[in-house]
Design a protein around this motif. Structure first.
Motif, PDB file in Angstrom:
ATOM      1  N   PRO A   1       0.639  -1.134  -0.155  1.00 58.15           N
ATOM      2  CA  PRO A   1       0.018   0.165  -0.011  1.00 58.15           C
ATOM      3  C   PRO A   1       0.845   1.206  -0.053  1.00 58.15           C
ATOM      4  O   PRO A   1       0.501   2.276  -0.618  1.00 58.15           O
ATOM      5  N   ASP A   2       1.949   1.188   0.637  1.00 56.31           N
ATOM      6  CA  ASP A   2       2.909   2.239   0.798  1.00 56.31           C
ATOM      7  C   ASP A   2       3.400   2.775  -0.353  1.00 56.31           C
ATOM      8  O   ASP A   2       3.561   3.896  -0.824  1.00 56.31           O
ATOM      9  N   VAL A   3       3.723   1.636  -1.161  1.00 60.03           N
ATOM     10  CA  VAL A   3       4.291   1.775  -2.454  1.00 60.03           C
ATOM     11  C   VAL A   3       3.319   2.493  -3.603  1.00 60.03           C
ATOM     12  O   VAL A   3       3.944   3.469  -4.234  1.00 60.03           O
ATOM     13  N   GLU A   4       2.084   2.187  -3.517  1.00 60.95           N
ATOM     14  CA  GLU A   4       1.427   2.647  -4.357  1.00 60.95           C
ATOM     15  C   GLU A   4       1.269   4.306  -4.044  1.00 60.95           C
ATOM     16  O   GLU A   4       1.292   5.051  -5.028  1.00 60.95           O
ATOM     17  N   VAL A   5       0.916   4.482  -2.908  1.00 61.64           N
ATOM     18  CA  VAL A   5       0.835   6.067  -2.554  1.00 61.64           C
ATOM     19  C   VAL A   5       2.147   6.690  -2.822  1.00 61.64           C
ATOM     20  O   VAL A   5       1.989   7.834  -3.536  1.00 61.64           O
ATOM     21  N   TRP A   6       3.436   6.095  -2.540  1.00 60.74           N
ATOM     22  CA  TRP A   6       4.666   6.787  -3.002  1.00 60.74           C
ATOM     23  C   TRP A   6       4.414   6.899  -4.360  1.00 60.74           C
ATOM     24  O   TRP A   6       4.813   8.065  -4.836  1.00 60.74           O
ATOM     25  N   ALA A   7       4.146   5.959  -5.162  1.00 65.10           N
ATOM     26  CA  ALA A   7       4.208   6.251  -6.636  1.00 65.10           C
ATOM     27  C   ALA A   7       3.339   7.338  -7.086  1.00 65.10           C
ATOM     28  O   ALA A   7       3.719   8.145  -8.066  1.00 65.10           O
ATOM     29  N   GLU A   8       2.346   7.494  -6.769  1.00 62.85           N
ATOM     30  CA  GLU A   8       1.212   8.411  -6.758  1.00 62.85           C
ATOM     31  C   GLU A   8       2.205   9.770  -6.618  1.00 62.85           C
ATOM     32  O   GLU A   8       1.613  10.891  -7.536  1.00 62.85           O
ATOM     33  N   ARG A   9       2.289   9.976  -5.441  1.00 61.23           N
ATOM     34  CA  ARG A   9       2.768  11.181  -4.811  1.00 61.23           C
ATOM     35  C   ARG A   9       4.177  11.643  -5.785  1.00 61.23           C
ATOM     36  O   ARG A   9       4.074  12.790  -6.324  1.00 61.23           O
ATOM     37  N   VAL A  10       4.895  10.808  -6.153  1.00 60.64           N
ATOM     38  CA  VAL A  10       6.010  11.158  -6.783  1.00 60.64           C
ATOM     39  C   VAL A  10       5.704  11.702  -8.224  1.00 60.64           C
ATOM     40  O   VAL A  10       6.299  12.600  -8.844  1.00 60.64           O
ATOM     41  N   GLY A  11       4.847  10.863  -8.773  1.00 59.50           N
ATOM     42  CA  GLY A  11       4.414  11.378 -10.086  1.00 59.50           C
ATOM     43  C   GLY A  11       3.725  12.663 -10.024  1.00 59.50           C
ATOM     44  O   GLY A  11       4.122  13.372 -10.852  1.00 59.50           O
ATOM     45  N   ALA A  12       2.744  13.051  -9.180  1.00 63.38           N
ATOM     46  CA  ALA A  12       2.111  14.157  -8.978  1.00 63.38           C
ATOM     47  C   ALA A  12       3.189  15.300  -8.738  1.00 63.38           C
ATOM     48  O   ALA A  12       3.169  16.482  -9.608  1.00 63.38           O
ATOM     49  N   GLU A  13       3.993  15.116  -7.975  1.00 59.99           N
ATOM     50  CA  GLU A  13       5.138  16.156  -7.828  1.00 59.99           C
ATOM     51  C   GLU A  13       5.827  16.677  -8.928  1.00 59.99           C
ATOM     52  O   GLU A  13       6.480  17.801  -8.946  1.00 59.99           O
ATOM     53  N   HIS A  14       5.781  15.751 -10.067  1.00 56.53           N
ATOM     54  CA  HIS A  14       6.592  15.992 -11.317  1.00 56.53           C
ATOM     55  C   HIS A  14       5.591  16.576 -12.280  1.00 56.53           C
ATOM     56  O   HIS A  14       5.878  16.445 -13.411  1.00 56.53           O
ATOM     57  N   GLY A  15       4.363  16.466 -12.099  1.00 61.07           N
ATOM     58  CA  GLY A  15       3.249  16.946 -12.843  1.00 61.07           C
ATOM     59  C   GLY A  15       2.797  15.832 -13.834  1.00 61.07           C
ATOM     60  O   GLY A  15       2.459  16.182 -14.903  1.00 61.07           O
ATOM     61  N   PHE A  16       3.264  14.498 -13.611  1.00 59.25           N
ATOM     62  CA  PHE A  16       2.813  13.411 -14.351  1.00 59.25           C
ATOM     63  C   PHE A  16       1.460  13.104 -14.043  1.00 59.25           C
ATOM     64  O   PHE A  16       1.007  13.308 -12.771  1.00 59.25           O
ATOM     65  N   THR A  17       0.619  12.517 -14.860  1.00 58.48           N
ATOM     66  CA  THR A  17      -0.840  12.251 -14.709  1.00 58.48           C
ATOM     67  C   THR A  17      -0.864  10.544 -15.072  1.00 58.48           C
ATOM     68  O   THR A  17      -0.028  10.249 -15.958  1.00 58.48           O
ATOM     69  N   ALA A  18      -1.990   9.740 -14.769  1.00 60.41           N
ATOM     70  CA  ALA A  18      -2.251   8.705 -15.341  1.00 60.41           C
ATOM     71  C   ALA A  18      -1.058   7.745 -14.732  1.00 60.41           C
ATOM     72  O   ALA A  18      -0.379   6.968 -15.506  1.00 60.41           O
ATOM     73  N   ILE A  19      -0.540   7.745 -13.523  1.00 59.46           N
ATOM     74  CA  ILE A  19       0.611   7.028 -13.083  1.00 59.46           C
ATOM     75  C   ILE A  19       0.115   5.538 -13.013  1.00 59.46           C
ATOM     76  O   ILE A  19      -0.747   5.163 -12.388  1.00 59.46           O
ATOM     77  N   THR A  20       1.401   4.653 -13.301  1.00 59.61           N
ATOM     78  CA  THR A  20       1.279   3.239 -13.129  1.00 59.61           C
ATOM     79  C   THR A  20       2.554   3.057 -12.718  1.00 59.61           C
ATOM     80  O   THR A  20       3.446   3.885 -12.661  1.00 59.61           O
ATOM     81  N   HIS A  21       2.850   1.777 -12.176  1.00 56.57           N
ATOM     82  CA  HIS A  21       4.162   1.412 -11.945  1.00 56.57           C
ATOM     83  C   HIS A  21       4.247  -0.052 -11.933  1.00 56.57           C
ATOM     84  O   HIS A  21       3.503  -0.715 -11.802  1.00 56.57           O
ATOM     85  N   THR A  22       5.609  -0.591 -11.927  1.00 57.39           N
ATOM     86  CA  THR A  22       6.052  -1.801 -11.746  1.00 57.39           C
ATOM     87  C   THR A  22       7.064  -1.971 -10.800  1.00 57.39           C
ATOM     88  O   THR A  22       7.863  -1.423 -10.602  1.00 57.39           O
TER      89      THR A  22
END
Lengths: 125, 125
Positions: B91-112
């Motif tokens: 769960p923490d990783v999901e949140v982290w990925a979203e936050r990191v993406g948002a901080e850099h202006g990225f949208t539609a975040i996914t991650h592996t």
DNA sequence: AACCGTTTTGACAATCATTTTCATTTTCTG
DNA sequence: CAGAAAATGAAAATGATTGTCAAAACGGTT
């Protein structure tokens, strides 16, 4: 050593995106270089062995390379549209990976973490 | 639909590890099946489209598949020795990925995110 | 069961990225 | 400059994956 290897490294330095061997080959040839594709593969492999470039696999299995600013452990935030890549840090993720591994009795833990998204520029269309 | 597809799915269900197409092909042929490699690739693709199997790429670019217990979002803890795989949650990783993406202006975040290690059994040798 | 249109299958060829091979060229070093 | 060692490039070899196409398996219908 080797001129070709420096040339390939330089191409990567000038790009914020991950690039494929073919891609680099095409650019260098367009710039007038007579380099062969084989040499590019060798250069990329050597640069990677030296830790000077990072490599990852696209969804279709192609290897793509990037010259990162830091040689320290880090992750990537990659734009699906233009390939623009930002180096990011995730201390929490490192801790999580270690803990998850340990909880299941695994040792010598490593992990791969990549974040993908659409950058602001690409979102505008 | 299709018998072959069910057969391939069944092979995957019986394995805790990620398996390659060639690997599955070899096993099925050894079991007396007359299935063709092409059919296996088609079955794996269909199963993946239906979300019934997960796919990831090995370091050398080969696609490997696994029938996971849950269809919900999850990650994998994979043994480098035997391939044994455990489905894990982060769960923490999901949140982290979203936050990191948002901080850099990225949208539609996914991650592996994949975690590798040596399982207890393999550590013993 | 025989018929017919649709789907699935498998052998084989084609593709594509990557690696190997090998002879030539370049670079070092004495 | 000679001679050895490293680097290079063209072309062939690999290996995974996909495309092609005719044969085989289905499914439903008389």
């Amino acid at each position: 050593m080797s001129r070709s290897r420096d040339a390939v490294h330089e191409i990567l330095r000038q790009s914020a995106a991950f690039r494929s061997a073919q891609d680099i080959f095409t650019e260098m040839r367009a710039d007038g270089s007579k380099i062969g594709l084989t040499t590019i593969y060798r250069a990329l492999q050597a640069l990677n062995d030296d830790g000077r470039v990072d490599v990852l696999r696209t969804d279709d299995g192609e290897a793509v390379y990037r010259a990162c600013a830091t040689s320290a452990h880090h992750h990537h935030l990659v734009c699906r549209g233009c390939g623009l890549t930002v180096e990011v840090d995730g201390p929490d993720v490192e801790v999580w990976a270690e803990r998850v591994g340990a909880e299941h009795g695994f040792t010598a833990i490593t992990h791969t973490v990549e974040v993908f998204g659409t950058c602001a520029a690409c979102a505008k269309g």
